[in-house]
Structures are given as structure tokens and as C-alpha cells.
Motif scaffolding. Structure first.
Motif, PDB file in Angstrom:
ATOM      1  N   GLY A 231       0.491  -0.951   0.253  1.00  0.00           N
ATOM      2  CA  GLY A 231       0.330   0.426   0.104  1.00  0.00           C
ATOM      3  C   GLY A 231       1.074   2.010  -0.125  1.00  0.00           C
ATOM      4  N   SER A 232       0.287   2.598   0.251  1.00  0.00           N
ATOM      5  CA  SER A 232       0.890   4.104   0.317  1.00  0.00           C
ATOM      6  C   SER A 232       0.408   4.847   1.650  1.00  0.00           C
ATOM      7  N   LEU A 233       1.538   5.425   1.441  1.00  0.00           N
ATOM      8  CA  LEU A 233       0.999   6.661   2.476  1.00  0.00           C
ATOM      9  C   LEU A 233       2.254   7.853   1.931  1.00  0.00           C
ATOM     10  N   ARG A 234       0.646   8.933   1.889  1.00  0.00           N
ATOM     11  CA  ARG A 234       1.207  10.269   1.869  1.00  0.00           C
ATOM     12  C   ARG A 234       1.706  11.229   3.517  1.00  0.00           C
ATOM     13  N   LEU A 235       3.179  11.163   4.120  1.00  0.00           N
ATOM     14  CA  LEU A 235       3.001  12.238   5.245  1.00  0.00           C
ATOM     15  C   LEU A 235       3.102  13.882   4.908  1.00  0.00           C
TER      16      LEU A 235
ATOM     17  N   THR B 114       4.613  10.426  13.441  1.00  0.00           N
ATOM     18  CA  THR B 114       3.859   9.972  13.053  1.00  0.00           C
ATOM     19  C   THR B 114       3.963   8.771  12.786  1.00  0.00           C
ATOM     20  N   GLN B 115       2.976   7.608  13.197  1.00  0.00           N
ATOM     21  CA  GLN B 115       3.455   6.533  13.534  1.00  0.00           C
ATOM     22  C   GLN B 115       2.540   6.191  11.957  1.00  0.00           C
ATOM     23  N   VAL B 116       3.785   5.221  11.693  1.00  0.00           N
ATOM     24  CA  VAL B 116       3.305   4.272  10.292  1.00  0.00           C
ATOM     25  C   VAL B 116       3.750   2.690  10.573  1.00  0.00           C
TER      26      VAL B 116
ATOM     27  N   PHE C 230      12.941  10.947   8.879  1.00  0.00           N
ATOM     28  CA  PHE C 230      13.745   9.875   9.552  1.00  0.00           C
ATOM     29  C   PHE C 230      12.338   8.823   9.986  1.00  0.00           C
ATOM     30  N   ARG C 231      13.163   7.980  10.447  1.00  0.00           N
ATOM     31  CA  ARG C 231      12.202   7.216  10.995  1.00  0.00           C
ATOM     32  C   ARG C 231      12.763   6.207  12.103  1.00  0.00           C
ATOM     33  N   GLN C 232      12.776   5.855  12.509  1.00  0.00           N
ATOM     34  CA  GLN C 232      13.292   5.281  14.305  1.00  0.00           C
ATOM     35  C   GLN C 232      11.646   3.880  14.065  1.00  0.00           C
TER      36      GLN C 232
ATOM     37  N   MET D 251       8.246   5.121  13.992  1.00  0.00           N
ATOM     38  CA  MET D 251       7.775   6.368  13.770  1.00  0.00           C
ATOM     39  C   MET D 251       8.579   6.982  12.753  1.00  0.00           C
ATOM     40  N   TYR D 252       7.392   8.398  12.055  1.00  0.00           N
ATOM     41  CA  TYR D 252       8.156   8.849  10.980  1.00  0.00           C
ATOM     42  C   TYR D 252       8.386  10.093  11.924  1.00  0.00           C
TER      43      TYR D 252
END
Length: 126
Positions: free
Chosen positions: A16-20, A120-122, A37-39, A92-93
Motif C-alpha cells: 500500500g501507500s501513504l503520504r506523510l 507520526t506512526q506508520v 527520519f524514522r525509528q 515512527m516517522y
């Protein structure tokens, strides 16, 4: 001072796709770079994508060809379009801004970024 507010995270299935989105306000004219960045749990924060003020972009190898960073300069919004999402993209982005008009040797390193959003959580399920 720069304030960053992210949105757009959520839960999707693999493929799927998401746009932050990251809305920036304040002294953004001093930000030569903005990035994502992401963690993930139990892991260090890593650079995903960065955009220099001249429009040039840098991507982590793990997201090249799948993620696109862009910016609406009129609205001062930084985007991260994420396609073909994988479970390993779960994290988490965070949006980040450089803030001192520095030229960064490696825009995907945390060093040099002084402003951060709240994240924001992905979550990507298989």
C-alpha cells in the motif's frame, strides 16, 4: 525557531501507500535541508529522505524507487510519498529541519538537524 507538525501516518497492508505531511512554520528561511527520519522499536533513528533548498534529494538505499520527498514551497509543507510499503517500513516517522543554513556532508545523518517534529506512526502489516 522552527515548528514542525507531521501528519498522515496510519496502518496499511504491504504494497500500500501513504503520504506523510510536515507543516513548517517560523524561521524556515534558515533551513537549507529538510528531511524525514524514522525509528522502529529497538532500533536507532535513521534517515529516510532529505531535500536541499535547491530541490536536490537524497534517499536511503532501502527506500529508493519507493519513496519520494517533495515540498510545497508556497505552503511550506514537506511531503513523503511512500509507495510499495513493506512491513520493515513500520516505524515512527519524524520530520526534521536543519535550521542554521549549514551545508551537510550527509543529509541523512541526524547531525545538523536541530528542529524535529513529534512524529507520526506508520504501521505496515503483511
Amino acid at each position: 525557531e522552527v515548528r514542525l507538525v507531521e501528519s498522515g501516518g496510519g496502518s496499511v497492508q504491504a504494497g500500500g501507500s501513504l503520504r506523510l505531511s510536515c507543516v513548517a512554520s517560523g524561521s524556515t528561511h534558515n533551513c537549507r535541508y529538510m528531511g524525514w527520519f524514522r525509528q522502529a522499536p529497538g532500533r536507532e533513528r535513521e534517515g529516510v529522505a532529505a531535500r536541499k533548498i535547491d530541490g536536490s534529494t537524497t534517499y536511503a538505499d532501502s527506500v529508493k524507487g519507493r519513496f519520494v520527498i517533495s515540498k510545497d514551497n508556497a505552503k511550506n509543507i514537506l511531503y513523503l510519498q511512500m509507495n510499495s510499503l513493506k512491513p520493515e517500513d513500520t516505524a515512527m516517522y519524524y520530520c526534521a529541519a536543519e535550521g542554521r543554513n549549514w551545508d551537510l556532508d550527509n543529509p541523512l545523518r541526524e547531525f545538523g538537524y536541530i528542529y524535529w517534529g513529534q512524529g507520526t506512526q506508520v504501521t505496515v502489516s503483511s
